[in-house]
Design a protein around this motif. Structure first.
Motif, PDB file in Angstrom:
ATOM      1  N   GLY A 126     -25.432   3.014 -15.836  1.00  0.00           N
ATOM      2  CA  GLY A 126     -26.022   1.862 -15.178  1.00  0.00           C
ATOM      3  C   GLY A 126     -27.684   2.388 -15.178  1.00  0.00           C
ATOM      4  N   ALA A 127     -28.521   1.088 -15.161  1.00  0.00           N
ATOM      5  CA  ALA A 127     -29.937   1.439 -15.043  1.00  0.00           C
ATOM      6  C   ALA A 127     -30.478   0.544 -14.226  1.00  0.00           C
ATOM      7  CB  ALA A 127     -30.511   1.146 -16.606  1.00  0.00           C
ATOM      8  N   GLY A 128     -30.117   0.176 -12.992  1.00  0.00           N
ATOM      9  CA  GLY A 128     -30.574  -0.721 -12.202  1.00  0.00           C
ATOM     10  C   GLY A 128     -31.418   0.091 -11.006  1.00  0.00           C
ATOM     11  N   GLY A 129     -31.660  -0.471  -9.953  1.00  0.00           N
ATOM     12  CA  GLY A 129     -32.557   0.267  -8.751  1.00  0.00           C
ATOM     13  C   GLY A 129     -31.959   1.676  -8.538  1.00  0.00           C
ATOM     14  N   ALA A 131     -29.774   3.572 -10.188  1.00  0.00           N
ATOM     15  CA  ALA A 131     -29.884   4.362 -11.155  1.00  0.00           C
ATOM     16  C   ALA A 131     -31.276   5.164 -11.367  1.00  0.00           C
ATOM     17  CB  ALA A 131     -29.782   3.602 -12.548  1.00  0.00           C
ATOM     18  N   ASN A 150     -26.025   1.913 -20.421  1.00  0.00           N
ATOM     19  CA  ASN A 150     -26.249   0.496 -19.708  1.00  0.00           C
ATOM     20  C   ASN A 150     -25.488  -0.654 -20.411  1.00  0.00           C
ATOM     21  OD1 ASN A 150     -26.655  -0.593 -16.887  1.00  0.00           O
ATOM     22  ND2 ASN A 150     -28.316  -1.829 -17.919  1.00  0.00           N
ATOM     23  N   ARG A 151     -24.859  -1.574 -19.561  1.00  0.00           N
ATOM     24  CA  ARG A 151     -24.461  -2.759 -20.132  1.00  0.00           C
ATOM     25  C   ARG A 151     -25.699  -3.429 -21.148  1.00  0.00           C
ATOM     26  NH1 ARG A 151     -22.113  -7.165 -16.371  1.00  0.00           N
ATOM     27  NH2 ARG A 151     -24.205  -6.923 -15.408  1.00  0.00           N
ATOM     28  N   GLY A 152     -26.625  -3.535 -20.473  1.00  0.00           N
ATOM     29  CA  GLY A 152     -27.899  -4.164 -21.385  1.00  0.00           C
ATOM     30  C   GLY A 152     -28.798  -3.176 -21.524  1.00  0.00           C
ATOM     31  N   ARG A 155     -32.627  -2.498 -20.570  1.00  0.00           N
ATOM     32  CA  ARG A 155     -32.694  -1.821 -19.312  1.00  0.00           C
ATOM     33  C   ARG A 155     -32.677  -0.662 -19.017  1.00  0.00           C
ATOM     34  NH1 ARG A 155     -30.000  -4.349 -13.792  1.00  0.00           N
ATOM     35  NH2 ARG A 155     -31.732  -4.101 -12.505  1.00  0.00           N
ATOM     36  N   LEU A 179     -23.796   0.534 -23.157  1.00  0.00           N
ATOM     37  CA  LEU A 179     -22.601   1.041 -22.641  1.00  0.00           C
ATOM     38  C   LEU A 179     -21.240   1.042 -23.831  1.00  0.00           C
ATOM     39  CD1 LEU A 179     -21.346   1.968 -19.978  1.00  0.00           C
ATOM     40  CD2 LEU A 179     -20.838  -0.561 -19.288  1.00  0.00           C
ATOM     41  N   THR A 197     -23.807   4.387 -11.336  1.00  0.00           N
ATOM     42  CA  THR A 197     -24.475   3.851 -10.418  1.00  0.00           C
ATOM     43  C   THR A 197     -24.199   2.448 -10.424  1.00  0.00           C
ATOM     44  OG1 THR A 197     -26.436   3.737 -11.940  1.00  0.00           O
ATOM     45  CG2 THR A 197     -26.467   5.813 -10.671  1.00  0.00           C
ATOM     46  N   THR A 198     -23.574   1.932 -11.169  1.00  0.00           N
ATOM     47  CA  THR A 198     -23.203   0.652 -11.561  1.00  0.00           C
ATOM     48  C   THR A 198     -22.538  -0.123 -10.383  1.00  0.00           C
ATOM     49  OG1 THR A 198     -21.040   0.664 -12.728  1.00  0.00           O
ATOM     50  CG2 THR A 198     -23.227   0.764 -14.017  1.00  0.00           C
ATOM     51  N   SER A 199     -22.490  -1.378 -10.234  1.00  0.00           N
ATOM     52  CA  SER A 199     -21.514  -1.654  -8.949  1.00  0.00           C
ATOM     53  C   SER A 199     -20.238  -1.671  -9.310  1.00  0.00           C
ATOM     54  CB  SER A 199     -22.256  -3.010  -8.729  1.00  0.00           C
ATOM     55  OG  SER A 199     -22.294  -3.993  -9.699  1.00  0.00           O
ATOM     56  N   VAL A 200     -19.798  -1.364 -10.783  1.00  0.00           N
ATOM     57  CA  VAL A 200     -18.186  -1.367 -11.099  1.00  0.00           C
ATOM     58  C   VAL A 200     -17.595  -0.507 -10.314  1.00  0.00           C
ATOM     59  CG1 VAL A 200     -16.783  -1.583 -13.058  1.00  0.00           C
ATOM     60  CG2 VAL A 200     -18.922  -2.440 -13.405  1.00  0.00           C
ATOM     61  N   LEU A 208     -15.119   1.711 -15.511  1.00  0.00           N
ATOM     62  CA  LEU A 208     -16.038   1.484 -16.834  1.00  0.00           C
ATOM     63  C   LEU A 208     -15.301   2.315 -17.834  1.00  0.00           C
ATOM     64  CD1 LEU A 208     -19.759   1.299 -15.736  1.00  0.00           C
ATOM     65  CD2 LEU A 208     -18.341  -0.838 -16.612  1.00  0.00           C
TER      66      LEU A 208
HETATM   67  P1  ATR Z   1     -28.633  -1.526  -7.662  1.00  0.00           P
HETATM   68  O1  ATR Z   1     -30.030  -1.711  -7.058  1.00  0.00           O
HETATM   69  O2  ATR Z   1     -27.442  -1.043  -7.101  1.00  0.00           O
HETATM   70  O3  ATR Z   1     -28.566  -0.191  -8.643  1.00  0.00           O
HETATM   71  P2  ATR Z   1     -28.851  -3.663  -9.691  1.00  0.00           P
HETATM   72  O4  ATR Z   1     -30.375  -3.142  -9.933  1.00  0.00           O
HETATM   73  O5  ATR Z   1     -28.404  -4.945  -9.688  1.00  0.00           O
HETATM   74  O6  ATR Z   1     -28.393  -3.039  -8.402  1.00  0.00           O
HETATM   75  O7  ATR Z   1     -27.971  -2.709 -10.902  1.00  0.00           O
HETATM   76  C1  ATR Z   1     -26.550  -3.147 -11.082  1.00  0.00           C
HETATM   77  C2  ATR Z   1     -26.227  -2.036 -12.197  1.00  0.00           C
HETATM   78  O8  ATR Z   1     -24.840  -2.306 -12.273  1.00  0.00           O
HETATM   79  C3  ATR Z   1     -26.852  -2.379 -13.634  1.00  0.00           C
HETATM   80  O9  ATR Z   1     -27.055  -1.098 -14.363  1.00  0.00           O
HETATM   81  C4  ATR Z   1     -25.694  -3.439 -14.337  1.00  0.00           C
HETATM   82  O10 ATR Z   1     -25.865  -3.456 -15.385  1.00  0.00           O
HETATM   83  P3  ATR Z   1     -26.816  -4.485 -16.454  1.00  0.00           P
HETATM   84  O11 ATR Z   1     -28.148  -3.923 -16.348  1.00  0.00           O
HETATM   85  O12 ATR Z   1     -26.494  -4.709 -17.651  1.00  0.00           O
HETATM   86  O13 ATR Z   1     -26.894  -5.841 -15.500  1.00  0.00           O
HETATM   87  C5  ATR Z   1     -24.568  -2.546 -13.706  1.00  0.00           C
HETATM   88  N1  ATR Z   1     -23.234  -3.696 -13.656  1.00  0.00           N
HETATM   89  C6  ATR Z   1     -23.029  -4.488 -12.983  1.00  0.00           C
HETATM   90  N2  ATR Z   1     -21.885  -5.162 -13.211  1.00  0.00           N
HETATM   91  C7  ATR Z   1     -21.571  -4.772 -14.361  1.00  0.00           C
HETATM   92  C8  ATR Z   1     -20.395  -4.735 -15.258  1.00  0.00           C
HETATM   93  N3  ATR Z   1     -19.502  -5.831 -14.921  1.00  0.00           N
HETATM   94  N4  ATR Z   1     -20.295  -4.047 -16.241  1.00  0.00           N
HETATM   95  C9  ATR Z   1     -21.066  -2.985 -16.630  1.00  0.00           C
HETATM   96  N5  ATR Z   1     -22.228  -2.894 -15.725  1.00  0.00           N
HETATM   97  C10 ATR Z   1     -22.408  -3.697 -14.442  1.00  0.00           C
END
Ligand code: ATR
Length: 280
Positions: A126-129, A131, A150-152, A155, A179, A197-200, A208
């Motif tokens: 994960g690489a969101g907030g 992470a 990270n999926r993307g 990020r 990823l 740290t992803t929502s998965v 994952l």
């Molecule tokens: P948070 O603040 O909880 O970290 P966020 O900033 O929306 O929330 O980040 C969500 C994370 O979960 C991201 O790393 C997202 O990957 P992307 O940046 O590629 O979107 C990851 N995530 C959410 N759904 C996913 C999925 N189905 N498979 C893989 N990664 C997922």
């Protein structure tokens, strides 16, 4: 005068912060009420101004407002400034200070679990907030290698760049991959700490990683706390790995916020018990 505190988010109905914080306030006999504030993004600025009222001690900030509140505050702690996100606002004499206790909350949850991250090889999913806070905590703790998947990819690369600007960055090797990169398996095999740290995992059964890919010798952390055992943690347990869910991080970030608002040591045991009782 009864003081006021609360957590702001959108939505906010599922937050268990009110249960955790009110239990702590009551345990210490502090005359304050901790509320739940559902505020849409368009109303955020006016809401922040309302915190300057004489009866307001401060607030917690959650999704989607952690970054959006930053420009409306008077001052930021060094950690909040470096990651550009605030989870705690402290009101002092009309001034609003933004802090981020997620970082130290995560670090404390590892230490409490008996894991010293210094010198660790880490895979971070994960690489969101969330992470960002976890990664800054790990960098601060002196991990040897921090590999972001990270999926993307963009990020993950942006987070790696942000980490390169942090104090202490020199002692940690940071790499970023998508990823689905083949490098994941080799890094999983080597790592001593794996953090999701992803929502998965919020949905029971979703993970994952298939069971065989979960490193048996690592501490496996999922920062999700509901469900208490995600499919990733169940797989890790089946592999014989040590596991940790997100509840200790949640309680420690809450305790650190409580200390900033009240100047009192947080009753950790009370807060853990309230958190467990508030979960389904
Ligand atoms: P948070 O603040 O909880 O970290 P966020 O900033 O929306 O929330 O980040 C969500 C994370 O979960 C991201 O790393 C997202 O990957 P992307 O940046 O590629 O979107 C990851 N995530 C959410 N759904 C996913 C999925 N189905 N498979 C893989 N990664 C997922």
């Amino acid at each position: 005068m009864t003081q006021r505190l609360g957590v702001v988010g959108f939505p906010i109905e599922h937050s268990i912060s009110p249960a955790i914080q009110q239990a702590a306030l009551d345990a210490l006999g502090i005359d304050a009420r901790y509320e739940r504030w559902r505020i849409a993004p368009a109303e955020l600025r006016a809401w922040v101004e309302s915190l300057r009222g004489p009866d307001v001690l401060g607030a917690n900030v959650t999704v989607p407002h952690k970054e959006a509140v930053v420009p409306y505050l008077d001052e930021l702690s060094p950690t909040a400034r470096s990651i550009g996100a605030v989870n705690t606002i402290v009101h002092r004499d009309g001034r609003l200070l933004g802090a981020n206790t997620d970082v130290e909350g995560f670090a404390r949850s590892l230490l409490e679990a008996g894991f010293d991250p210094h010198g660790a090889d880490v895979v971070l999913l994960g690489a969101g907030g969330a992470a960002r806070a976890v990664a800054v905590a790990l960098l601060g703790a002196g991990v040897r290698r921090l590999v972001l998947f990270n999926r993307g990819l963009a990020r993950a690369e942006a987070l790696a760049a942000l980490l390169g600007d942090q104090p202490g960055a020199g002692q940690t090797t940071v790499e970023a991959y998508a990823l689905d990169a083949p490098a994941l398996d080799a890094h999983l095999a080597q790592c001593t700490l794996l953090v999701n740290t992803t929502s998965v995992g919020l949905h029971p059964g979703d993970s994952l990683l298939s069971v065989e890919r979960v490193p048996a010798g690592a501490l496996v952390v999922d920062i999700i706390y509901n469900p208490p055992e995600t499919a990733l943690l169940a797989a890790a347990r089946a592999r014989g790995a040590r596991t940790l869910n997100g509840l200790p991080m949640l309680v420690h970030q809450a305790a650190l916020a409580f200390q900033l608002w009240t100047g009192r040591e947080a009753p950790l045991g009370v807060m853990f018990a309230a958190a467990r009782a508030a979960l389904p």
